[in-house]
Design a protein around this motif. Structure first.
Motif, PDB file in Angstrom:
ATOM      1  N   LEU A  20       0.845  -1.178   0.000  1.00  0.00           N
ATOM      2  CA  LEU A  20       0.000   0.000   0.000  1.00  0.00           C
ATOM      3  C   LEU A  20       0.889   1.239   0.000  1.00  0.00           C
ATOM      4  O   LEU A  20       1.471   1.591   1.018  1.00  0.00           O
ATOM      5  N   THR A  21       1.005   1.886  -1.129  1.00  0.00           N
ATOM      6  CA  THR A  21       1.900   3.025  -1.256  1.00  0.00           C
ATOM      7  C   THR A  21       1.143   4.220  -1.814  1.00  0.00           C
ATOM      8  O   THR A  21       0.671   4.180  -2.952  1.00  0.00           O
ATOM      9  N   PRO A  22       0.983   5.287  -1.033  1.00  0.00           N
ATOM     10  CA  PRO A  22       0.221   6.428  -1.511  1.00  0.00           C
ATOM     11  C   PRO A  22       0.935   7.162  -2.627  1.00  0.00           C
ATOM     12  O   PRO A  22       2.148   7.295  -2.632  1.00  0.00           O
ATOM     13  N   ALA A  23       0.147   7.645  -3.595  1.00  0.00           N
ATOM     14  CA  ALA A  23       0.722   8.409  -4.695  1.00  0.00           C
ATOM     15  C   ALA A  23       0.699   9.898  -4.401  1.00  0.00           C
ATOM     16  O   ALA A  23       1.463  10.660  -4.967  1.00  0.00           O
ATOM     17  N   SER A  24      -0.206  10.318  -3.532  1.00  0.00           N
ATOM     18  CA  SER A  24      -0.296  11.728  -3.172  1.00  0.00           C
ATOM     19  C   SER A  24      -0.881  11.830  -1.779  1.00  0.00           C
ATOM     20  O   SER A  24      -1.263  10.832  -1.179  1.00  0.00           O
ATOM     21  N   SER A  25      -0.969  13.050  -1.228  1.00  0.00           N
ATOM     22  CA  SER A  25      -1.328  13.233   0.169  1.00  0.00           C
ATOM     23  C   SER A  25      -2.749  12.800   0.487  1.00  0.00           C
ATOM     24  O   SER A  25      -3.064  12.550   1.650  1.00  0.00           O
ATOM     25  N   ASP A  26      -3.629  12.735  -0.486  1.00  0.00           N
ATOM     26  CA  ASP A  26      -5.013  12.359  -0.179  1.00  0.00           C
ATOM     27  C   ASP A  26      -5.323  10.913  -0.531  1.00  0.00           C
ATOM     28  O   ASP A  26      -6.464  10.482  -0.438  1.00  0.00           O
ATOM     29  N   VAL A  27      -4.311  10.132  -0.920  1.00  0.00           N
ATOM     30  CA  VAL A  27      -4.515   8.716  -1.225  1.00  0.00           C
ATOM     31  C   VAL A  27      -4.223   7.901   0.026  1.00  0.00           C
ATOM     32  O   VAL A  27      -3.158   8.021   0.628  1.00  0.00           O
ATOM     33  N   PHE A  28      -5.171   7.056   0.429  1.00  0.00           N
ATOM     34  CA  PHE A  28      -5.034   6.264   1.648  1.00  0.00           C
ATOM     35  C   PHE A  28      -4.327   4.936   1.404  1.00  0.00           C
ATOM     36  O   PHE A  28      -3.844   4.322   2.338  1.00  0.00           O
ATOM     37  N   GLY A  29      -4.302   4.440   0.181  1.00  0.00           N
ATOM     38  CA  GLY A  29      -3.649   3.173  -0.080  1.00  0.00           C
ATOM     39  C   GLY A  29      -3.682   2.831  -1.555  1.00  0.00           C
ATOM     40  O   GLY A  29      -4.479   3.369  -2.318  1.00  0.00           O
ATOM     41  N   ARG A  30      -2.794   1.913  -1.946  1.00  0.00           N
ATOM     42  CA  ARG A  30      -2.740   1.480  -3.341  1.00  0.00           C
ATOM     43  C   ARG A  30      -2.300   0.025  -3.407  1.00  0.00           C
ATOM     44  O   ARG A  30      -1.399  -0.398  -2.684  1.00  0.00           O
ATOM     45  N   ILE A  31      -2.963  -0.745  -4.248  1.00  0.00           N
ATOM     46  CA  ILE A  31      -2.556  -2.105  -4.570  1.00  0.00           C
ATOM     47  C   ILE A  31      -2.605  -2.214  -6.088  1.00  0.00           C
ATOM     48  O   ILE A  31      -3.679  -2.150  -6.680  1.00  0.00           O
ATOM     49  N   GLY A  32      -1.449  -2.375  -6.726  1.00  0.00           N
ATOM     50  CA  GLY A  32      -1.418  -2.447  -8.177  1.00  0.00           C
ATOM     51  C   GLY A  32      -1.985  -1.181  -8.792  1.00  0.00           C
ATOM     52  O   GLY A  32      -1.553  -0.065  -8.471  1.00  0.00           O
ATOM     53  N   THR A  33      -2.960  -1.335  -9.668  1.00  0.00           N
ATOM     54  CA  THR A  33      -3.561  -0.172 -10.335  1.00  0.00           C
ATOM     55  C   THR A  33      -4.707   0.429  -9.542  1.00  0.00           C
ATOM     56  O   THR A  33      -5.251   1.464  -9.922  1.00  0.00           O
ATOM     57  N   LEU A  34      -5.072  -0.213  -8.445  1.00  0.00           N
ATOM     58  CA  LEU A  34      -6.179   0.280  -7.623  1.00  0.00           C
ATOM     59  C   LEU A  34      -5.665   1.203  -6.529  1.00  0.00           C
ATOM     60  O   LEU A  34      -4.608   0.965  -5.941  1.00  0.00           O
ATOM     61  N   GLU A  35      -6.418   2.260  -6.257  1.00  0.00           N
ATOM     62  CA  GLU A  35      -6.100   3.120  -5.128  1.00  0.00           C
ATOM     63  C   GLU A  35      -7.382   3.512  -4.418  1.00  0.00           C
ATOM     64  O   GLU A  35      -8.472   3.501  -5.005  1.00  0.00           O
ATOM     65  N   THR A  36      -7.247   3.824  -3.135  1.00  0.00           N
ATOM     66  CA  THR A  36      -8.397   4.281  -2.366  1.00  0.00           C
ATOM     67  C   THR A  36      -8.127   5.686  -1.843  1.00  0.00           C
ATOM     68  O   THR A  36      -7.027   5.979  -1.354  1.00  0.00           O
TER      69      THR A  36
END
Length: 290
Positions: A20-36
């Motif tokens: 789970l790696t955030p791309a920006s300050s408002d992203v809570f998590g990422r798996i592959g191409t999916l982000e929350t």
């Protein structure tokens, strides 16, 4: 009906936590191409409402207001005061409307009380619960849904990463919300409802009950007649996910004819969340909640 059943269980395993790696300050998590992340504007909220319509109306046969049916959006007055958690697939080409594949609706106590209260209060008597915990801040989880092709373990994990980071970012102490069984006959879910009643009822300071005029019995089978394994197999996966996190269940079910569901109330104190899930999602979520 605020929380819809997904069709995978939340089952994090040791040494298999997602990257789970955030791309920006408002992203809570990422798996592959999916982000929350949270919806950023009205356009994204509208897209989330369209996803909800596809799941609740087209798939589950909910009956919304004439205006909502006309515009093909699941929309109500609470949308304006809630934050909208999204799962976005960045691999999908096109506009944001095409990329949103899952959503949750989040409502903090301070916002709810300033705007007429919580959605769940239309089915459950939550006022005594809040009054017994004046030092705690509650958040309501609602309108959870994921498009059929994305009902996978990683999507559910992203939604929970988002809920977890959001709760810690805002200093929340407990989560609650309605969780749904399909259909409007509680008797069809006698085994699962009875299991919940006998094993994980919210008690003492956490006790909460369905409104008297809506109350439907959950204690439909004697405890000695309940096979726990079969009861869990008969339960919507999202409810099983809540139980694994340490959730309790309020007293009494409520039939929601508009959404074609039988609802129970989930109560989940943050302090009750199992240590292995805290390790999985991160004890402080600072990398997502900054």
């Amino acid at each position: 009906m605020a929380l819809e059943f997904l069709n995978r269980e939340l089952t994090p395993e040791a040494n298999q936590a997602p990257a789970l790696t955030p791309a920006s300050s408002d992203v809570f998590g990422r798996i592959g191409t999916l982000e929350t992340r949270l919806a950023r504007n009205a356009r994204e909220i509208d897209a989330a409402q369209a996803v909800r319509y596809r799941v609740f109306v087209e798939e589950m046969h909910a009956k919304l207001s004439p205006d909502a049916m006309r515009i093909r959006r699941d929309v109500d007055s609470y949308d304006a005061i809630c934050d909208h958690l999204l799962v976005v697939d960045n691999a999908i080409e096109g506009d944001i409307e095409d990329q949103i594949v899952g959503t949750y609706r989040l409502l903090r106590q301070e916002v709810a009380l300033a705007n007429g209260g919580f959605y769940s209060a239309s089915e459950f008597d939550i006022a005594p619960l809040l009054a017994r915990h004046p030092e705690k801040q509650f958040m309501e989880l609602g309108r959870s849904c994921v498009l059929p092709d994305y009902r996978t373990k990683r999507t559910v994990e992203l939604l929970w990463q988002g809920n977890w980071a959001y709760a810690l970012k805002h200093g929340m102490n407990a989560m609650f919300g309605c969780a749904s069984f399909p259909g409007i006959s509680p008797e069809e879910h006698a085994l699962a409802l009875s299991f919940l009643y006998h094993t994980v009822s919210a008690k003492d300071d956490w006790a909460v009950s369905a409104l008297p005029e809506l109350y439907r019995q959950m204690d439909l089978m004697p405890v000695e007649a309940i096979n726990a394994r079969k009861a869990l197999s008969a339960m919507p996966p999202l409810i099983k996910g809540y139980l694994r996190l340490g959730a309790m269940i309020g007293d009494g079910a409520v039939v929601d004819e508009a959404f074609n569901t039988t609802d129970v109330l989930i109560v989940l104190p943050i302090a009750a969340i199992s240590g292995r899930y805290i390790n999985h999602f991160g004890a402080d979520a600072r990398r997502f909640a900054s």
